[in-house]
Design a protein around this motif. Structure first.
Motif, mmCIF file in Angstrom:
data_model
loop_
_atom_site.group_PDB
_atom_site.id
_atom_site.type_symbol
_atom_site.label_atom_id
_atom_site.label_comp_id
_atom_site.label_asym_id
_atom_site.label_seq_id
_atom_site.Cartn_x
_atom_site.Cartn_y
_atom_site.Cartn_z
ATOM 1 N N GLU A 167 0.838 -1.206 0.000
ATOM 2 C CA GLU A 167 0.000 0.000 0.000
ATOM 3 C C GLU A 167 0.873 1.256 0.000
ATOM 4 O O GLU A 167 0.571 2.236 -0.705
ATOM 5 N N ARG A 168 1.938 1.231 0.761
ATOM 6 C CA ARG A 168 2.823 2.396 0.797
ATOM 7 C C ARG A 168 3.532 2.559 -0.551
ATOM 8 O O ARG A 168 3.720 3.687 -1.021
ATOM 9 N N LEU A 169 3.915 1.457 -1.156
ATOM 10 C CA LEU A 169 4.537 1.528 -2.480
ATOM 11 C C LEU A 169 3.554 2.116 -3.492
ATOM 12 O O LEU A 169 3.929 2.960 -4.321
ATOM 13 N N ASP A 170 2.309 1.693 -3.425
ATOM 14 C CA ASP A 170 1.295 2.238 -4.346
ATOM 15 C C ASP A 170 1.116 3.742 -4.135
ATOM 16 O O ASP A 170 0.992 4.495 -5.104
ATOM 17 N N ARG A 171 1.125 4.199 -2.876
ATOM 18 C CA ARG A 171 1.005 5.634 -2.619
ATOM 19 C C ARG A 171 2.172 6.398 -3.228
ATOM 20 O O ARG A 171 1.988 7.469 -3.820
ATOM 21 N N ALA A 172 3.369 5.847 -3.077
ATOM 22 C CA ALA A 172 4.548 6.507 -3.649
ATOM 23 C C ALA A 172 4.465 6.552 -5.167
ATOM 24 O O ALA A 172 4.802 7.570 -5.795
ATOM 25 N N MET A 173 3.998 5.456 -5.768
ATOM 26 C CA MET A 173 3.890 5.414 -7.223
ATOM 27 C C MET A 173 2.813 6.371 -7.724
ATOM 28 O O MET A 173 2.984 7.026 -8.757
ATOM 29 N N ARG A 174 1.708 6.476 -7.009
ATOM 30 C CA ARG A 174 0.642 7.409 -7.421
ATOM 31 C C ARG A 174 1.101 8.860 -7.262
ATOM 32 O O ARG A 174 0.744 9.730 -8.060
ATOM 33 N N TYR A 175 1.887 9.097 -6.240
ATOM 34 C CA TYR A 175 2.456 10.418 -6.034
ATOM 35 C C TYR A 175 3.389 10.783 -7.187
ATOM 36 O O TYR A 175 3.343 11.896 -7.734
ATOM 37 N N LEU A 176 4.227 9.828 -7.577
ATOM 38 C CA LEU A 176 5.110 10.022 -8.726
ATOM 39 C C LEU A 176 4.298 10.210 -10.002
ATOM 40 O O LEU A 176 4.605 11.081 -10.830
ATOM 41 N N ASP A 177 3.259 9.423 -10.164
ATOM 42 C CA ASP A 177 2.421 9.526 -11.359
ATOM 43 C C ASP A 177 1.769 10.901 -11.439
ATOM 44 O O ASP A 177 1.691 11.505 -12.518
ATOM 45 N N ASP A 178 1.315 11.414 -10.308
ATOM 46 C CA ASP A 178 0.721 12.752 -10.282
ATOM 47 C C ASP A 178 1.743 13.812 -10.694
ATOM 48 O O ASP A 178 1.408 14.762 -11.421
ATOM 49 N N ARG A 179 2.974 13.655 -10.231
ATOM 50 C CA ARG A 179 4.019 14.619 -10.617
ATOM 51 C C ARG A 179 4.235 14.593 -12.125
ATOM 52 O O ARG A 179 4.363 15.643 -12.773
ATOM 53 N N LEU A 180 4.266 13.395 -12.692
ATOM 54 C CA LEU A 180 4.534 13.273 -14.128
ATOM 55 C C LEU A 180 3.325 13.636 -14.978
ATOM 56 O O LEU A 180 3.441 13.776 -16.192
ATOM 57 N N ALA A 181 2.178 13.808 -14.347
ATOM 58 C CA ALA A 181 1.024 14.360 -15.058
ATOM 59 C C ALA A 181 1.181 15.866 -15.219
ATOM 60 O O ALA A 181 0.587 16.475 -16.115
ATOM 61 N N GLN A 182 2.004 16.476 -14.367
ATOM 62 C CA GLN A 182 2.177 17.929 -14.360
ATOM 63 C C GLN A 182 3.449 18.381 -15.079
ATOM 64 O O GLN A 182 3.521 19.534 -15.519
ATOM 65 N N ALA A 183 4.454 17.512 -15.145
ATOM 66 C CA ALA A 183 5.760 17.917 -15.664
ATOM 67 C C ALA A 183 6.309 16.861 -16.622
ATOM 68 O O ALA A 183 6.112 15.663 -16.400
ATOM 69 N N ARG A 184 7.000 17.320 -17.661
ATOM 70 C CA ARG A 184 7.579 16.386 -18.632
ATOM 71 C C ARG A 184 8.696 15.560 -18.008
ATOM 72 O O ARG A 184 8.816 14.367 -18.245
ATOM 73 N N TRP A 185 9.528 16.228 -17.192
ATOM 74 C CA TRP A 185 10.609 15.559 -16.474
ATOM 75 C C TRP A 185 10.433 15.850 -14.997
ATOM 76 O O TRP A 185 9.685 16.757 -14.623
ATOM 77 N N LEU A 186 11.112 15.121 -14.139
ATOM 78 C CA LEU A 186 10.831 15.231 -12.711
ATOM 79 C C LEU A 186 11.043 16.631 -12.155
ATOM 80 O O LEU A 186 10.260 17.104 -11.327
ATOM 81 N N ALA A 187 12.109 17.301 -12.585
ATOM 82 C CA ALA A 187 12.377 18.642 -12.054
ATOM 83 C C ALA A 187 11.521 19.702 -12.720
ATOM 84 O O ALA A 187 11.390 20.805 -12.195
ATOM 85 N N GLY A 188 10.959 19.399 -13.873
ATOM 86 C CA GLY A 188 10.172 20.373 -14.628
ATOM 87 C C GLY A 188 10.298 20.117 -16.111
ATOM 88 O O GLY A 188 10.130 18.984 -16.570
#
Length: 213
Positions: free
Chosen positions: A132-153
């Motif tokens: 469950e914690r891994l899924d939360r981390a992955m969804r958090y990462l997925d949300d970031r990549l919905a907003q930015a092309r690369w992790l930093a921007g």
């Protein structure tokens, strides 16, 4: 000469990729995992007391830990390229996501791998909590990549080099279905289009399935 001591299917692929992205000269030395234990061979302990990858040598210097190596190579050999400085507007994002890989996502993947090897029942509370914690981390990462092309921007940086191993090669040890994370999958396709990534992976682990989807 900078030498990258690469253990097959390991985090040292990050350093090979970094060197290719920076276009700097380096020597690549391969080490094979023990066929039974899948651990690093004794030769790696001769390089560094921990006996694990990645390790680089640069003259008399011996340096381990992928994050430390990435910082060192960028500063000493890359003229600061692929890192964002404190004055850059995306600097906080760069610093955060650079460390997210090895301080959050990679430990969760490793914990899940160990629990799977223990063959715990699917309803075991520790296994459930970890996944469950891994899924939360992955969804958090997925949300970031919905907003930015690369992790930093908008810019590809070393933060991306740090995280891709965990999303790809690590899944040879800890299977993880990426289907629920559409933006992560799209991100990995952008990574796959990078010439330096393709060259680095062919040099580091020729013939290995890339697990980009």
């Amino acid at each position: 000469m900078l030498t990258v001591h690469h253990l097959g299917k390991s985090q040292s692929e990050r350093i090979v990729w970094l060197c290719e992205e920076l276009g700097i000269p380096y020597e690549l030395k391969h080490y094979a995992r023990d066929a039974k234990t899948m651990l690093a061979p004794p030769e790696m302990r001769k390089l560094h007391p921990l006996g694990s990858a990645p390790v680089i040598t640069d003259g008399d210097l011996v340096l381990a830990e992928s994050g430390a190596i990435v910082d060192y190579v960028i500063a000493r050999h890359g003229n600061g390229r692929l890192a964002l400085g404190p004055q850059h507007p995306d600097y906080p994002s760069y610093v955060y996501w650079f460390h997210f890989a090895n301080s959050n996502l990679q430990p969760l993947m490793h914990r899940g791998m160990q629990l799977q090897r223990l063959k715990l029942p699917a309803d075991h509370p520790i296994l459930i909590a970890t996944l469950e914690r891994l899924d939360r981390a992955m969804r958090y990462l997925d949300d970031r990549l919905a907003q930015a092309r690369w992790l930093a921007g908008n810019e590809f940086t070393a933060a991306d080099i740090m995280i891709v191993f965990t999303l790809t090669t690590m899944r040879h040890f800890m299977p993880l279905d990426l289907a629920p994370y559409a933006h992560v999958l799209a991100y990995l396709q952008r990574v796959a289009q990078r010439e330096a990534y393709r060259v680095a992976m062919e040099k580091a682990d020729p013939g290995m399935e890339r697990l980009l989807d």
